[in-house]
Design a protein around this motif. Structure first.
Motif, PDB file in Angstrom:
ATOM      1  N   ALA A   1       0.829  -1.207   0.000  1.00  0.00           N
ATOM      2  CA  ALA A   1       0.000   0.000   0.000  1.00  0.00           C
ATOM      3  C   ALA A   1       0.863   1.257   0.000  1.00  0.00           C
ATOM      4  CB  ALA A   1      -0.924  -0.014   1.220  1.00  0.00           C
ATOM      5  N   GLY A   2       1.922   1.253   0.812  1.00  0.00           N
ATOM      6  CA  GLY A   2       2.806   2.412   0.872  1.00  0.00           C
ATOM      7  C   GLY A   2       3.562   2.629  -0.419  1.00  0.00           C
ATOM      8  N   GLY A   3       4.059   1.545  -1.019  1.00  0.00           N
ATOM      9  CA  GLY A   3       4.793   1.651  -2.276  1.00  0.00           C
ATOM     10  C   GLY A   3       3.931   2.190  -3.402  1.00  0.00           C
ATOM     11  N   VAL A   4       2.713   1.679  -3.523  1.00  0.00           N
ATOM     12  CA  VAL A   4       1.784   2.160  -4.554  1.00  0.00           C
ATOM     13  C   VAL A   4       1.458   3.638  -4.332  1.00  0.00           C
ATOM     14  CG1 VAL A   4      -0.574   1.957  -5.454  1.00  0.00           C
ATOM     15  CG2 VAL A   4       0.780  -0.096  -5.042  1.00  0.00           C
ATOM     16  N   ALA A   5       1.230   4.016  -3.090  1.00  0.00           N
ATOM     17  CA  ALA A   5       0.921   5.417  -2.767  1.00  0.00           C
ATOM     18  C   ALA A   5       2.058   6.341  -3.197  1.00  0.00           C
ATOM     19  CB  ALA A   5       0.663   5.563  -1.271  1.00  0.00           C
ATOM     20  N   GLY A   6       3.287   5.927  -2.931  1.00  0.00           N
ATOM     21  CA  GLY A   6       4.437   6.739  -3.312  1.00  0.00           C
ATOM     22  C   GLY A   6       4.571   6.892  -4.814  1.00  0.00           C
ATOM     23  N   MET A   7       4.379   5.801  -5.562  1.00  0.00           N
ATOM     24  CA  MET A   7       4.507   5.844  -7.016  1.00  0.00           C
ATOM     25  C   MET A   7       3.427   6.720  -7.651  1.00  0.00           C
ATOM     26  SD  MET A   7       5.497   1.849  -7.777  1.00  0.00           S
ATOM     27  CE  MET A   7       5.844   2.078  -9.519  1.00  0.00           C
ATOM     28  N   VAL A   8       2.207   6.601  -7.166  1.00  0.00           N
ATOM     29  CA  VAL A   8       1.107   7.404  -7.707  1.00  0.00           C
ATOM     30  C   VAL A   8       1.353   8.895  -7.438  1.00  0.00           C
ATOM     31  CG1 VAL A   8      -1.346   7.973  -7.465  1.00  0.00           C
ATOM     32  CG2 VAL A   8      -0.630   5.582  -7.582  1.00  0.00           C
ATOM     33  N   SER A   9       1.722   9.224  -6.215  1.00  0.00           N
ATOM     34  CA  SER A   9       1.894  10.631  -5.854  1.00  0.00           C
ATOM     35  C   SER A   9       3.061  11.268  -6.588  1.00  0.00           C
ATOM     36  CB  SER A   9       2.085  10.762  -4.337  1.00  0.00           C
ATOM     37  OG  SER A   9       3.271  10.120  -3.914  1.00  0.00           O
ATOM     38  N   LYS A  10       4.187  10.574  -6.703  1.00  0.00           N
ATOM     39  CA  LYS A  10       5.361  11.138  -7.356  1.00  0.00           C
ATOM     40  C   LYS A  10       5.173  11.276  -8.865  1.00  0.00           C
ATOM     41  CE  LYS A  10       8.593  12.173  -4.371  1.00  0.00           C
ATOM     42  NZ  LYS A  10       9.164  13.541  -4.315  1.00  0.00           N
ATOM     43  N   THR A  11       4.504  10.310  -9.488  1.00  0.00           N
ATOM     44  CA  THR A  11       4.254  10.401 -10.925  1.00  0.00           C
ATOM     45  C   THR A  11       3.312  11.563 -11.226  1.00  0.00           C
ATOM     46  OG1 THR A  11       4.570   8.008 -11.197  1.00  0.00           O
ATOM     47  CG2 THR A  11       3.399   9.161 -12.959  1.00  0.00           C
ATOM     48  N   THR A  12       2.377  11.811 -10.339  1.00  0.00           N
ATOM     49  CA  THR A  12       1.427  12.916 -10.517  1.00  0.00           C
ATOM     50  C   THR A  12       2.142  14.255 -10.640  1.00  0.00           C
ATOM     51  OG1 THR A  12      -0.284  11.735  -9.260  1.00  0.00           O
ATOM     52  CG2 THR A  12      -0.561  14.109  -9.510  1.00  0.00           C
ATOM     53  N   VAL A  13       3.205  14.448  -9.857  1.00  0.00           N
ATOM     54  CA  VAL A  13       3.874  15.755  -9.819  1.00  0.00           C
ATOM     55  C   VAL A  13       5.272  15.718 -10.438  1.00  0.00           C
ATOM     56  CG1 VAL A  13       2.581  16.455  -7.771  1.00  0.00           C
ATOM     57  CG2 VAL A  13       4.799  15.335  -7.492  1.00  0.00           C
ATOM     58  N   ALA A  14       5.601  14.677 -11.213  1.00  0.00           N
ATOM     59  CA  ALA A  14       6.942  14.540 -11.786  1.00  0.00           C
ATOM     60  C   ALA A  14       7.381  15.749 -12.611  1.00  0.00           C
ATOM     61  CB  ALA A  14       7.016  13.263 -12.619  1.00  0.00           C
ATOM     62  N   PRO A  15       6.525  16.322 -13.480  1.00  0.00           N
ATOM     63  CA  PRO A  15       6.966  17.505 -14.237  1.00  0.00           C
ATOM     64  C   PRO A  15       7.348  18.682 -13.333  1.00  0.00           C
ATOM     65  CG  PRO A  15       5.028  16.537 -15.256  1.00  0.00           C
ATOM     66  CD  PRO A  15       5.197  15.859 -13.933  1.00  0.00           C
ATOM     67  N   LEU A  16       6.557  18.914 -12.288  1.00  0.00           N
ATOM     68  CA  LEU A  16       6.875  19.996 -11.365  1.00  0.00           C
ATOM     69  C   LEU A  16       8.130  19.683 -10.563  1.00  0.00           C
ATOM     70  CD1 LEU A  16       3.275  20.804 -10.055  1.00  0.00           C
ATOM     71  CD2 LEU A  16       4.646  22.174 -11.630  1.00  0.00           C
ATOM     72  N   ASP A  17       8.341  18.411 -10.274  1.00  0.00           N
ATOM     73  CA  ASP A  17       9.546  17.993  -9.560  1.00  0.00           C
ATOM     74  C   ASP A  17      10.795  18.326 -10.364  1.00  0.00           C
ATOM     75  OD1 ASP A  17       9.572  17.058  -7.005  1.00  0.00           O
ATOM     76  OD2 ASP A  17       9.047  15.009  -7.500  1.00  0.00           O
ATOM     77  N   ARG A  18      10.751  18.077 -11.678  1.00  0.00           N
ATOM     78  CA  ARG A  18      11.927  18.329 -12.495  1.00  0.00           C
ATOM     79  C   ARG A  18      12.209  19.822 -12.583  1.00  0.00           C
ATOM     80  NH1 ARG A  18      13.961  18.074 -18.589  1.00  0.00           N
ATOM     81  NH2 ARG A  18      16.142  18.167 -17.987  1.00  0.00           N
ATOM     82  N   VAL A  19      11.181  20.629 -12.783  1.00  0.00           N
ATOM     83  CA  VAL A  19      11.378  22.079 -12.826  1.00  0.00           C
ATOM     84  C   VAL A  19      11.936  22.581 -11.498  1.00  0.00           C
ATOM     85  CG1 VAL A  19      10.215  24.307 -13.035  1.00  0.00           C
ATOM     86  CG2 VAL A  19       9.602  22.442 -14.561  1.00  0.00           C
ATOM     87  N   LYS A  20      11.449  22.038 -10.397  1.00  0.00           N
ATOM     88  CA  LYS A  20      11.937  22.452  -9.075  1.00  0.00           C
ATOM     89  C   LYS A  20      13.431  22.194  -8.939  1.00  0.00           C
ATOM     90  CE  LYS A  20      11.999  20.189  -5.278  1.00  0.00           C
ATOM     91  NZ  LYS A  20      11.788  19.453  -4.006  1.00  0.00           N
ATOM     92  N   ILE A  21      13.888  21.030  -9.383  1.00  0.00           N
ATOM     93  CA  ILE A  21      15.309  20.698  -9.302  1.00  0.00           C
ATOM     94  C   ILE A  21      16.134  21.660 -10.155  1.00  0.00           C
ATOM     95  CG2 ILE A  21      17.032  18.965  -9.950  1.00  0.00           C
ATOM     96  CD1 ILE A  21      14.991  16.825  -9.121  1.00  0.00           C
TER      97      ILE A  21
END
Length: 317
Positions: free
Chosen positions: A21-41
């Motif tokens: 459950a925790g692993g799936v939650a992490g993958m869903v949440s991070k993929t949702t915001v991946a474009p914003l994550d890259r711009v942030k970096i």
């Protein structure tokens, strides 16, 4: 099978379900915001291609220069990291919360903060090298690649920059930032969850499907509680997140090698060169844009997965 063996088998199954459950939650949440994550970096580490960009201009520039898929650059490494990270964090939180329950009083939520902080420290210690690798891959610009993939990045850092210590560069500010971030995230979510179930059950809750008499949050309520928890946690821990990124990416440019000298010196350099708003809190606007939905999706997906797996029997207040 003895009763002890049966209990051990049941506990093992519960842990496996929590990990999933925790692993799936992490993958869903991070993929949702991946474009914003890259711009942030790219903004945090002052990429020369994005030095004068804001959030939306940065997103447009990536799509125009590198193509739409470039918004997800580094997300493969992120998925390799985030599944064990989120699985460990959520499962550790459940374990720590169980053993700390009632120590600070029945109505206290301090145990949630301590359990969350400890869970964050546990998870980040196990998976930090993958975060360094992911940051390096996400920082690259098409046509200027230094690394070709996860394995090449790991071996290059290990061989050329000082072994395992190089993969853990920026680890100290990460640990220091993880205490308020993870602690406040779990504390705020659990506190708001308790408040919704106790004071607003008609608007925010429904009966548990496990028929235990407990209540569980509706999906919109989960998202709201998770989003608020993420906003509070990020506000306190963000400068240390910037410090971590500068240290992780310091060796990719000769002009930024001085950011690899240690946490205190890196904080000092950031402050002296760019100040507080444009330095220690650079990229904070995009961080709110990504952190709020990310934490909201993370907690909501985890709670939903727990309910599907029969782990969430509902809360009684």
């Amino acid at each position: 099978m003895t009763s002890l063996q049966s209990e051990n088998s049941q506990n093992f199954l519960l842990i496996c379900k929590n990990l999933g459950a925790g692993g799936v939650a992490g993958m869903v949440s991070k993929t949702t915001v991946a474009p914003l994550d890259r711009v942030k970096i790219l903004l945090q580490a002052y990429s020369r291609h994005h030095a004068s960009h804001g959030v939306f201009k940065g997103l447009r520039h990536i799509v125009k220069r590198e193509g739409p898929l470039a918004l997800y650059k580094g997300n493969g490494a992120q998925m390799v990291r985030i599944f064990p990270y989120a699985a460990t964090q959520f499962t550790s939180f459940e374990i720590y919360k169980k053993y700390l329950d009632g120590i600070f009083g029945e109505r206290s939520h301090v145990d949630k903060f301590i359990a969350g902080a400890a869970a964050g420290l546990t998870a980040v210690t196990l998976t930090y090298p993958l975060d360094t690798i992911r940051a390096r891959l996400a920082f690259q610009i098409s046509g200027e690649h230094v690394y070709t993939g996860i394995v090449h990045t790991a071996t290059s850092i290990f061989k050329d920059e000082g072994g395992i210590r190089a993969l853990y560069r920026g680890f100290t500010p990460t640990l220091m930032g993880m205490v308020p971030y993870a602690g406040l995230s779990f504390y705020c979510f659990e506190y708001l969850k308790y408040g919704c179930i106790k004071y607003l059950p008609g608007l925010t809750c429904r009966p548990s499907k496990q028929n235990t008499g407990g209540m569980v949050l509706t999906v919109p309520a989960k998202l709201l509680c998770g989003g608020f928890a993420g906003a509070v946690a990020q506000s306190f821990s963000y400068p240390l997140d910037v410090t971590r990124r500068r240290m992780q990416l310091a060796m990719m440019n000769p002009d930024t090698h001085h950011f690899a000298q240690g946490m205190v010196k890196t904080l000092k350099h950031i402050y002296e060169e760019h100040g507080i708003v444009r330095g220690l809190y650079r990229g904070m606007s995009i961080n709110y844009m990504r952190a709020v939905p990310m934490v909201a999706m993370s907690f909501s997906t985890y709670e939903l997965c727990k309910q599907i797996a029969g782990l969430d029997t509902g809360l009684k207040v």
